[in-house]
Design an enzyme around this catalytic site. Structure first.
Site, PDB file in Angstrom:
ATOM      1  N   LYS A   1       0.953  -1.331  -0.169  1.00  0.00           N
ATOM      2  CA  LYS A   1      -0.084  -0.007  -0.043  1.00  0.00           C
ATOM      3  C   LYS A   1       0.901   1.232  -0.235  1.00  0.00           C
ATOM      4  O   LYS A   1       0.532   2.174  -0.742  1.00  0.00           O
ATOM      5  CB  LYS A   1      -0.854  -0.022   1.058  1.00  0.00           C
ATOM      6  CG  LYS A   1      -1.920  -0.987   1.114  1.00  0.00           C
ATOM      7  CD  LYS A   1      -2.834  -1.354   2.484  1.00  0.00           C
ATOM      8  CE  LYS A   1      -3.536  -2.434   2.346  1.00  0.00           C
ATOM      9  NZ  LYS A   1      -4.478  -2.760   3.787  1.00  0.00           N
TER      10      LYS A   1
ATOM     11  N   GLN B   1      -3.939  -1.387  10.094  1.00  0.00           N
ATOM     12  CA  GLN B   1      -4.125  -2.520   9.566  1.00  0.00           C
ATOM     13  C   GLN B   1      -4.621  -3.718  10.740  1.00  0.00           C
ATOM     14  O   GLN B   1      -4.096  -3.900  11.596  1.00  0.00           O
ATOM     15  CB  GLN B   1      -2.791  -2.843   9.138  1.00  0.00           C
ATOM     16  CG  GLN B   1      -2.718  -4.334   8.317  1.00  0.00           C
ATOM     17  CD  GLN B   1      -3.312  -4.201   6.884  1.00  0.00           C
ATOM     18  OE1 GLN B   1      -3.514  -3.131   6.362  1.00  0.00           O
ATOM     19  NE2 GLN B   1      -3.490  -5.481   6.429  1.00  0.00           N
TER      20      GLN B   1
ATOM     21  N   ASP C   1     -10.796   2.849   5.238  1.00  0.00           N
ATOM     22  CA  ASP C   1     -11.340   1.520   5.081  1.00  0.00           C
ATOM     23  C   ASP C   1     -12.659   1.141   5.271  1.00  0.00           C
ATOM     24  O   ASP C   1     -12.838   0.166   5.062  1.00  0.00           O
ATOM     25  CB  ASP C   1     -10.537   0.910   6.505  1.00  0.00           C
ATOM     26  CG  ASP C   1      -9.511  -0.088   6.308  1.00  0.00           C
ATOM     27  OD1 ASP C   1      -9.246  -0.488   5.258  1.00  0.00           O
ATOM     28  OD2 ASP C   1      -8.428   0.053   7.381  1.00  0.00           O
TER      29      ASP C   1
HETATM   30  N1  GUN Z   1      -6.616  -6.545   6.899  1.00  0.00           N
HETATM   31  C1  GUN Z   1      -6.995  -7.494   6.055  1.00  0.00           C
HETATM   32  N2  GUN Z   1      -7.471  -6.556   5.157  1.00  0.00           N
HETATM   33  C2  GUN Z   1      -7.903  -5.376   5.394  1.00  0.00           C
HETATM   34  C3  GUN Z   1      -8.143  -4.112   5.225  1.00  0.00           C
HETATM   35  O1  GUN Z   1      -8.733  -4.001   3.935  1.00  0.00           O
HETATM   36  N3  GUN Z   1      -7.860  -3.176   5.965  1.00  0.00           N
HETATM   37  C4  GUN Z   1      -7.156  -3.290   6.922  1.00  0.00           C
HETATM   38  N4  GUN Z   1      -7.073  -2.155   7.682  1.00  0.00           N
HETATM   39  N5  GUN Z   1      -6.791  -4.217   7.560  1.00  0.00           N
HETATM   40  C5  GUN Z   1      -6.972  -5.339   6.823  1.00  0.00           C
END
Ligand code: GUN
Length: 297
Positions: A54, A98, A121
């Site tokens: 990311k 995350q 998110d």
């Molecule tokens: N862990 C797995 N997928 C995601 C996501 O889309 N966002 C976040 N913050 N954590 C994750």
């Protein structure tokens, strides 16, 4: 030429990201650089990889980013205090904590602490509620990315029988909510299957679009798929494999080799859903920056 029924997530994600470039330039010409702050707690190796991807995508698009890495022992209060600081800092238009978090930290409390307008998110209860009501808000990136991937691959969602496997908060539940909206690009008949479902196979066999987000390696077998159905594999499961380097390898929720010949279209894994999650995160971040600059949505 060999006929391919693969849905190319990397190509579609690149297309979505290219479309963001002029919006980012327009913000920059007004002195605004979109900013996304990442928070990672502990040493989960997969989270390290995901956040790394990311960050790299932010860099390639000219989005400012920062990553706060906190030790596993971080208290919930310490994490909330960092979120509070990021909430108040205008250079961060988006905040991403995350998942998964260490067990002593309550995810619901953490996600509710991120300001809804920075919640790229789509996990804040306000944005979850907006999604359920069909109001504009931030949608979770993986299910929003799957909808985008299907639409841009020419899959007719409206009127389709969709089966979603898995009722998690990050993919399954919001996926069902997104696809049953009464609007263009949705309007599907959605069945949400989970561990309490009596006859999953019977449901799967009726699906025009089958979305597997159940977290069980190769759960979807060939005899569960209607010929011509569109199959989307969200799973990322690490399995032991003595022949693989390091003794393990990643497999999806779909038995890909067996299902591909039956499916009308199918997402590879990797190279299907994953890149779309990142593209939608970038899109949400640009939108958060535009909204912070006072632009109408
Ligand atoms: N862990 C797995 N997928 C995601 C996501 O889309 N966002 C976040 N913050 N954590 C994750």
């Amino acid at each position: 030429m060999v006929h391919s029924n693969l849905i190319d997530g990397r190509a579609v994600a690149a297309q979505v990201q290219n479309e963001l470039a002029p919006r980012i330039s327009a913000l920059q010409s007004r002195g605004i650089r979109p900013g996304l702050a990442f928070v990672r707690v502990g040493d989960d190796p997969a989270s390290k990889v995901y956040v790394g991807r990311k960050e790299k995508t932010c860099e390639s698009l000219g989005i400012r980013s920062v990553t706060h890495v906190l030790p596993e022992s971080t208290s919930e209060a310490e994490l909330l205090s960092l979120i509070d600081r990021l909430n108040r800092d205008p250079q961060w238009h988006g905040i991403l904590v995350q998942a998964p978090l260490p067990r002593h930290i309550r995810e619901a409390v953490v996600y509710a602490a991120v300001r809804p307008e920075k919640d790229v998110d789509g996990f804040h209860p306000m944005n979850v509620g907006r999604l359920m009501l069909g109001d504009p808000g931030f949608e979770p990136c993986t299910p929003a990315g799957i909808r985008e991937l299907l639409l841009r691959s020419g899959v007719e969602i409206s009127g389709a029988d969709v089966v979603v496997l898995g009722r998690g908060n990050i993919v399954g539940k919001p996926m069902a909510a997104i696809l049953c909206q009464k609007r263009a690009g949705a309007n599907a008949t959605v069945t949400l299957c989970h561990s309490g479902t009596r006859d999953i196979k019977a449901h799967c066999l009726r699906a025009d679009i089958l979305i597997a987000a159940i977290g069980v390696p190769r759960f979807v077998r060939a005899d569960m798929v209607k010929p011509g159905a569109v199959v989307v594999d969200v799973g990322v499961n690490r399995i032991t494999d003595p022949t693989a380097k390091g003794g393990t390898r990643l497999v999806g929720d779909v038995d890909f080799d067996a299902v591909q010949p039956i499916a009308g279209k199918i997402t590879p894994n990797p190279g299907g859903v994953g890149p779309m999650t990142i593209a939608m995160l970038m899109q949400n971040t640009v939108r958060a920056a535009e909204q912070a600059a006072g632009d109408e949505d």
